[in-house]
Design a protein around this motif. Structure first.
Motif, PDB file in Angstrom:
ATOM      1  N   SER A  17      -5.284   1.928  -3.183  1.00  0.00           N
ATOM      2  CA  SER A  17      -4.136   2.299  -2.059  1.00  0.00           C
ATOM      3  C   SER A  17      -3.833   3.848  -2.043  1.00  0.00           C
ATOM      4  O   SER A  17      -2.867   4.203  -1.513  1.00  0.00           O
ATOM      5  N   ASN A  18      -4.673   4.754  -2.670  1.00  0.00           N
ATOM      6  CA  ASN A  18      -4.520   6.251  -2.848  1.00  0.00           C
ATOM      7  C   ASN A  18      -3.246   6.761  -3.542  1.00  0.00           C
ATOM      8  O   ASN A  18      -2.564   7.605  -3.193  1.00  0.00           O
ATOM      9  N   PHE A  19      -2.580   5.680  -3.975  1.00  0.00           N
ATOM     10  CA  PHE A  19      -1.335   6.002  -4.689  1.00  0.00           C
ATOM     11  C   PHE A  19      -1.411   7.067  -5.983  1.00  0.00           C
ATOM     12  O   PHE A  19      -0.499   7.809  -6.340  1.00  0.00           O
ATOM     13  N   ILE A  73      -2.610   0.317   5.451  1.00  0.00           N
ATOM     14  CA  ILE A  73      -1.541   0.852   6.141  1.00  0.00           C
ATOM     15  C   ILE A  73      -0.996   1.837   4.990  1.00  0.00           C
ATOM     16  O   ILE A  73      -0.678   3.170   5.259  1.00  0.00           O
ATOM     17  N   LEU A  74      -0.664   1.285   3.989  1.00  0.00           N
ATOM     18  CA  LEU A  74      -0.056   1.795   2.830  1.00  0.00           C
ATOM     19  C   LEU A  74      -1.047   3.092   2.443  1.00  0.00           C
ATOM     20  O   LEU A  74      -0.370   4.102   2.129  1.00  0.00           O
ATOM     21  N   ALA A  75      -2.332   2.701   2.263  1.00  0.00           N
ATOM     22  CA  ALA A  75      -3.236   3.758   1.957  1.00  0.00           C
ATOM     23  C   ALA A  75      -3.209   5.032   2.773  1.00  0.00           C
ATOM     24  O   ALA A  75      -3.252   5.989   2.141  1.00  0.00           O
ATOM     25  N   GLU A  76      -3.148   4.828   3.911  1.00  0.00           N
ATOM     26  CA  GLU A  76      -3.112   5.962   4.976  1.00  0.00           C
ATOM     27  C   GLU A  76      -1.591   6.601   4.703  1.00  0.00           C
ATOM     28  O   GLU A  76      -1.645   7.887   4.612  1.00  0.00           O
ATOM     29  N   LEU A  77      -0.402   5.891   4.303  1.00  0.00           N
ATOM     30  CA  LEU A  77       0.832   6.648   4.520  1.00  0.00           C
ATOM     31  C   LEU A  77       0.705   7.326   3.007  1.00  0.00           C
ATOM     32  O   LEU A  77       1.201   8.409   2.933  1.00  0.00           O
ATOM     33  N   ALA A  78      -0.025   6.747   2.170  1.00  0.00           N
ATOM     34  CA  ALA A  78      -0.123   7.479   0.654  1.00  0.00           C
ATOM     35  C   ALA A  78      -0.848   8.896   0.935  1.00  0.00           C
ATOM     36  O   ALA A  78      -0.500   9.745   0.303  1.00  0.00           O
TER      37      ALA A  78
END
Lengths: 301, 122
Positions: free
Chosen positions: B96-98, A228-233
């Protein structure tokens, strides 16, 4: 069972209906064989097939309810009913384990040759069901992977157990009959029925642990939270602030609520597009998830 | 008996530059206290350096916190530079794409240099 309605739900209902009739025939055969022979293995086989029929019937009735008419009453699905059904099946399995164990202990104390026409009925049906259960196990495993749920999972395990059980019963009856000239062969039947009892106990413990765990609404596992966080990121530049994330799992279903703040200068159509994209992306990555994105300007606990 | 996870936050301010040293675990237990403390600092400063050298673990709750910090920083047109993350932390940021929006320096010295250069810009 869960909330799958439409093509997927109907295909599962059709599959379960087929399994119900196959199971019913199996129960009739095992009952006849058990009544016409004095074998502990055949008693265990009768109880085992009855358990499977109960599991299939509960699942079939529940999915029928979802597919035809329960829609407005059960918009959030029947996840808990599925878990409760699994627990009921688990209780019946536990009872069967106790009956088989008591019968085996009695047969060890008072040994006797197994005999009767029921043995031949069972041998014939075991050969046929060995093939049928093998193919049903593969079919259920495929269904369980495409639409996972605790009950489908328990059925896949049940059919694998049945397949191995058929081979095992065939072997035990064959050995008991072939070696009937030896006194010690009287113990093959109770020993084999104890093995079946232990396999039922093992499956029971698995069902209890997974169904009790699924029965409790709980937050998502860490790896799913990170999805979920990866998509929000990934959509970091599309919204102004993240005010909160709530997630819970109920049976096989996953519910996610995300609270976002957007630039007040943005048009509603643009916001709607961002919301739809984030929601779709998360739902695609989290199997069985239902995502709601709410607009807010305040932190949500 | 297991020890309660903790996060230690040391805050230094040098000439308008806020430096935060995070040590311990950033997870669902420690995040609520860390959030309040760090949000207060973000609201005071325009230039922040967050030293992750002694941060040993970050969970999804910690990631959510960093996402919130970055959003608040962006909203204020401020700048937040993270530095010295361990391999585990860096890997977590990556999956996490951060890394798509975090500014990361390999050392505290590099982060301070970047921050000072940014401060000296007209």
């Amino acid at each position: 069972m869960t909330t799958v309605i439409g093509g997927d739900g109907l295909s599962r209902e059709k599959a379960l209906r087929g399994l119900f009739f196959a199971g019913l025939l199996d129960v009739l055969l095992t009952t006849t064989a058990f009544l016409l022979a004095n074998s502990g293995v055949l008693l265990a086989d009768f109880l085992k097939t009855s358990i499977e029929l109960i599991a299939i019937t509960l699942s079939w009735l529940a999915i029928r309810r979802v597919n035809r008419g329960g829609g407005k009453k059960f918009e959030y699905g029947l996840g808990k009913l599925e878990n409760i059904s699994s627990l009921f099946v688990g209780l019946v399995m536990l009872l069967s384990f106790l009956i088989i164990t008591a019968n085996s202990v009695h047969s060890i104390i008072v040994p006797g040759h197994i005999q009767g026409i029921g043995l031949w009925i069972s041998i014939g049906s075991q050969v046929v069901y060995l093939g049928i259960n093998g193919s049903l196990w593969i079919k259920n495993r495929r269904l369980s992977k495409s639409a996972p749920s605790p009950l489908m999972d328990s059925q896949t395990k049940l059919f694998l157990t049945r397949f191995i059980g058929n081979a095992f019963i065939l072997l035990s009856l064959g050995l008991s009959m072939a070696l009937s000239g030896f006194g010690w062969s009287d113990y093959i039947d109770p020993a084999a029925s104890m093995v079946i009892a232990l396999s039922i106990l093992s499956a029971t413990l698995g069902i209890f642990s997974s169904s009790l765990y699924d029965l409790l609404d709980r937050t998502l596992e860490e790896e799913r939270q990170i999805v979920i966080l990866a998509e929000l990121a990934r959509h970091f530049h599309d919204y102004e602030e993240l005010h909160g994330i709530r997630s819970r799992r109920s049976g096989a279903q996953v519910y996610v609520e995300i609270f976002l703040e957007f630039d007040p200068e943005k048009k509603m159509a643009e916001i709607q597009q961002v919301i739809d994209t984030i929601r779709r992306d998360i739902e695609q990555k989290l199997q069985g998830s239902s995502v709601t994105i709410a607009l807010t300007t305040e932190a949500v606990a | 008996m297991s020890k309660e996870p903790t996060i230690d936050i040391i805050h230094q301010e040098e000439d308008g530059l806020h430096i935060l040293h995070l040590a311990g675990r950033l997870d669902s237990v420690t995040s609520p206290a860390a959030e309040q403390r760090i949000v207060d600092i973000i609201e005071k400063g325009d230039l922040l350096v967050v030293n992750l050298k002694d941060l040993v673990f970050i969970s999804s709750a910690g990631l959510r916190l960093i996402l919130v910090f970055m959003k608040k920083t962006k909203k204020r047109n401020a700048r937040m530079i993270f530095c010295s993350p361990g391999d585990h932390i860096l890997k977590t940021f990556e999956v996490s794409n951060f890394l798509e929006f975090l500014e990361i320096a390999t050392s505290l010295e590099e982060a301070l240099l970047r921050a000072k250069q940014s401060k000296n810009k007209p």
